[in-house]
Scaffold this active site. Structure first.
Site, PDB file in Angstrom:
ATOM      1  N   LYS A 189       0.824  -1.204   0.000  1.00  0.00           N
ATOM      2  CA  LYS A 189       0.000   0.000   0.000  1.00  0.00           C
ATOM      3  C   LYS A 189       0.866   1.265   0.000  1.00  0.00           C
ATOM      4  O   LYS A 189       0.386   2.350  -0.252  1.00  0.00           O
ATOM      5  CB  LYS A 189      -0.973  -0.032   1.175  1.00  0.00           C
ATOM      6  CG  LYS A 189      -2.077  -1.059   0.921  1.00  0.00           C
ATOM      7  CD  LYS A 189      -3.167  -1.078   1.947  1.00  0.00           C
ATOM      8  CE  LYS A 189      -4.239  -2.068   1.490  1.00  0.00           C
ATOM      9  NZ  LYS A 189      -5.246  -2.363   2.476  1.00  0.00           N
ATOM     10  N   ARG A 190       2.137   1.103   0.266  1.00  0.00           N
ATOM     11  CA  ARG A 190       3.029   2.261   0.225  1.00  0.00           C
ATOM     12  C   ARG A 190       3.335   2.688  -1.214  1.00  0.00           C
ATOM     13  O   ARG A 190       3.740   3.799  -1.466  1.00  0.00           O
ATOM     14  CB  ARG A 190       4.342   1.953   0.950  1.00  0.00           C
ATOM     15  CG  ARG A 190       4.190   1.882   2.453  1.00  0.00           C
ATOM     16  CD  ARG A 190       5.532   1.755   3.132  1.00  0.00           C
ATOM     17  NE  ARG A 190       6.270   0.597   2.658  1.00  0.00           N
ATOM     18  CZ  ARG A 190       6.082  -0.629   3.114  1.00  0.00           C
ATOM     19  NH1 ARG A 190       5.167  -0.854   4.035  1.00  0.00           N
ATOM     20  NH2 ARG A 190       6.785  -1.642   2.661  1.00  0.00           N
TER      21      ARG A 190
END
Ligand code: GLU
Length: 336
Positions: free
Chosen positions: A248-249
């Protein structure tokens, strides 16, 4: 052929609303959706939002929007875990009554220091059994915060993954007695997921390979609660072109980023299907054609690599094939 019988498939996609969906997440959603659709079954959407502090504002809306944009429509209402606590509590009480769980006051540090040999790198510290009733732990004080652990049996648990094949786990060695309710009272993912999968009639759990390690724990819980376990399918994770796992980064691989950059949902859908699968030598195909031809058995067992050049080429193909009026209609909103 996918061995799943047509009328029996109820799949589910269960994201946590902790951030935007990236391409790896959406590929899992797509495979889950295709599996159910090609069998003429149903696909449920569940939001794993019990760990409230980790939820990101706006994430739920974003997830629903991304799935809708890609045409990955789900059946029935969205299942929201934070509205289902009574089901988890009922299952918790049942396990408690059956003596399948016990309270535990150990901190992570207690567990680490109780072990004589250090953990192998990359593994979770196995629980040493400190608070098991037979080890006579000091009685729990009223109001003392405790976690509740499921008592695992010291036997091997064999199961078959639809993608990875035969698996065999020994829960007593890894991870040992595991948490079903945390010290803060939150029902742990393992229990909540099992309760939901059982109560919503899920027959096939298809998810990312990072969750393969949870499966034996979940099968043990299904059995203790008197349910038969669903079939499991763990799909390889996706990496970027430098081999790094998508997370998700990676904001730039979020569905939203592609949407905003002008990629067409048809091209994205087509591209996602081609990750680790091919329809012979055809590269451009519609959603209906994908549903007709898709076969989970043919999806590569290797990590899928996200290849930007291919996506750009496919997007170009879709744009060039688009009638002019349609093209103008789609471009206008992007110009602001
Ligand atoms: N909520 C989990 C996640 O987002 C998936 C759980 C599952 O599919 O069992 O990773």
């Amino acid at each position: 052929m996918n061995p799943v019988a047509a009328e029996t498939v109820v799949g589910r996609y269960a994201p946590s609303p902790t951030g935007p969906l990236h391409l790896g997440n959406i590929r899992t959603a797509l495979l889950c959706w295709l599996q159910a659709r090609l069998a003429g079954g149903r696909v449920l959407l569940r939001l794993d939002d019990l760990d409230r502090p980790r939820n990101q504002p706006g994430s739920t809306e974003q997830i629903l929007g991304d799935l809708t944009w890609l045409g990955l429509h789900w059946d029935g209402d969205v299942i929201v875990q934070t509205t289902r606590e009574q089901h988890y509590q009922a299952a918790f009480s049942l396990l408690k009554k059956a003596g399948a769980i016990f309270p535990c006051r150990c901190s992570r540090r207690d567990i680490a220091s109780a072990l004589s040999t250090p953990n192998p790198p990359g593994t979770e510290t196995p629980y040493p059994g400190t608070c098991r009733p037979e080890n006579n732990p000091a009685p729990i004080e009223p109001g003392e915060p405790v976690a509740w652990r499921y008592r695992v049996s010291d036997t091997k648990l064999a199961w078959r993954d639809g993608i990875l094949g035969r698996q065999c786990d020994h829960l007593a060695r890894h991870p040992g007695d595991f948490i079903v309710r945390r010290k803060d009272g939150i029902i742990a993912y393992q229990l909540a997921s099992v309760v939901d999968d059982a109560l919503t009639g899920v027959t096939d759990v298809l998810r990312g390979a990072d969750l393969v390690d949870s499966t034996a724990r979940q099968i043990a819980l299904f059995r203790s609660l008197g349910y038969s376990a669903p079939r499991f399918w763990h799909v390889p994770l996706m990496t970027d072109d430098s081999g790094e796992k998508l997370s998700k980064r990676h904001g730039d691989t979020s569905v939203k980023a592609f949407m905003e950059a002008g990629y067409l949902p048809e091209a994205m859908f087509n591209f996602m299907c081609l990750l680790g699968w091919s329809m012979g030598d055809r590269e451009v195909f519609s959603k209906q054609e994908a549903i007709a031809a898709f076969d989970l058995d043919q999806v590569s067992r290797n990590t899928a690599i996200f290849d930007t050049t291919k996506l750009e080429w496919l997007n170009g193909e879709y744009i060039r094939a688009m009638p002019t009026a349609d093209f103008i209609g789609r471009v206008r909103p992007l110009l602001g």
